[in-house]
Design a protein around this motif. Sequence first.
Motif, mmCIF file in Angstrom:
data_model
loop_
_atom_site.group_PDB
_atom_site.id
_atom_site.type_symbol
_atom_site.label_atom_id
_atom_site.label_comp_id
_atom_site.label_asym_id
_atom_site.label_seq_id
_atom_site.Cartn_x
_atom_site.Cartn_y
_atom_site.Cartn_z
ATOM 1 N N VAL A 49 0.985 -1.301 0.144
ATOM 2 C CA VAL A 49 -0.001 0.052 -0.123
ATOM 3 C C VAL A 49 0.818 1.327 0.073
ATOM 4 N N GLY A 50 0.932 2.098 -0.989
ATOM 5 C CA GLY A 50 1.257 3.072 -1.037
ATOM 6 C C GLY A 50 2.849 3.341 -0.947
ATOM 7 N N ARG A 51 3.378 4.615 -0.786
ATOM 8 C CA ARG A 51 4.886 4.610 -0.829
ATOM 9 C C ARG A 51 5.789 4.235 0.480
ATOM 10 N N GLN A 52 4.766 4.052 1.451
ATOM 11 C CA GLN A 52 5.496 3.566 2.736
ATOM 12 C C GLN A 52 5.556 2.168 2.562
ATOM 13 N N ARG A 53 4.970 1.510 1.777
ATOM 14 C CA ARG A 53 4.875 0.043 1.471
ATOM 15 C C ARG A 53 4.589 -0.725 2.646
#
Length: 197
Positions: A49-53
Amino acid sequence: SKSIRLVRRDRLQRNLEFIELDTATNEATVLISESVNDAFIERQPPRYVGRQRDILWYSERTGWGHYYLYDSKGNLKNAVTSGPWRADGFVQLDAERGHLYFNGVGREPGENPYFRHLYRVNLDGTGLTLLDPGDADHNSTLSPSRKYVVDNFSRVDLAPKAVLRDDKGNVILELEEMDLSRLYEIGWKMPETFVVK
C-alpha cells in the motif's frame, strides 16, 4: 534489491509466514505469521500500500476472515475490517485515497449469510460503506474511476436485475431486468424460500 519477500506455509497448511529473504546470506526474517489448529489456513496474497510500502494482510485469526494493515517491517498498525462477518475477497485498492474495496458476506441483518456484497472501507478501519444494498446475491463491478458500480443481483425467488450505482450505493440508473413472462406463460412458478432448524 538485496532481498525478496514471499509467503510460505507448511505441508499441512496450518502455518503461514510472510518472510523476507536476504539473497546474499539466505537468512529469512519472518514479518507476519499465522497458525490454525486442525484446519486448513486460508490465504490471500499480501498487497503493498502506497509509498510507505505498508502491507495489507488477510487473516482468520478472530474466527472471521478480515483484512489487517501492517507497516513494511511487519508491525501491526490496525484492523481494516472487523466484526462477526467475513470479508470474503479483495476487489481493488486505492492507495491514494486510502480505500479498500472488497466483497463481504454475512454482515447485513436479515439476509442470507451467503449473499455477497461490495464494500468500501478506509485503511484505518473507519468509514465502512455498503456499495450494493439489497437482499440478494450481488456481483458488482467498479468503474475504472471508482465513482460508479454496476450491480448485477438476484436470488432464487427474485428475477435477475442490473443497476448503476454511485459511490455511496445509491441507484442512479436502472439497466436491465430479466423478463420472466414466457416462463410464467408455460406455468413456471417462482421458487419459495423457507427456513428450517
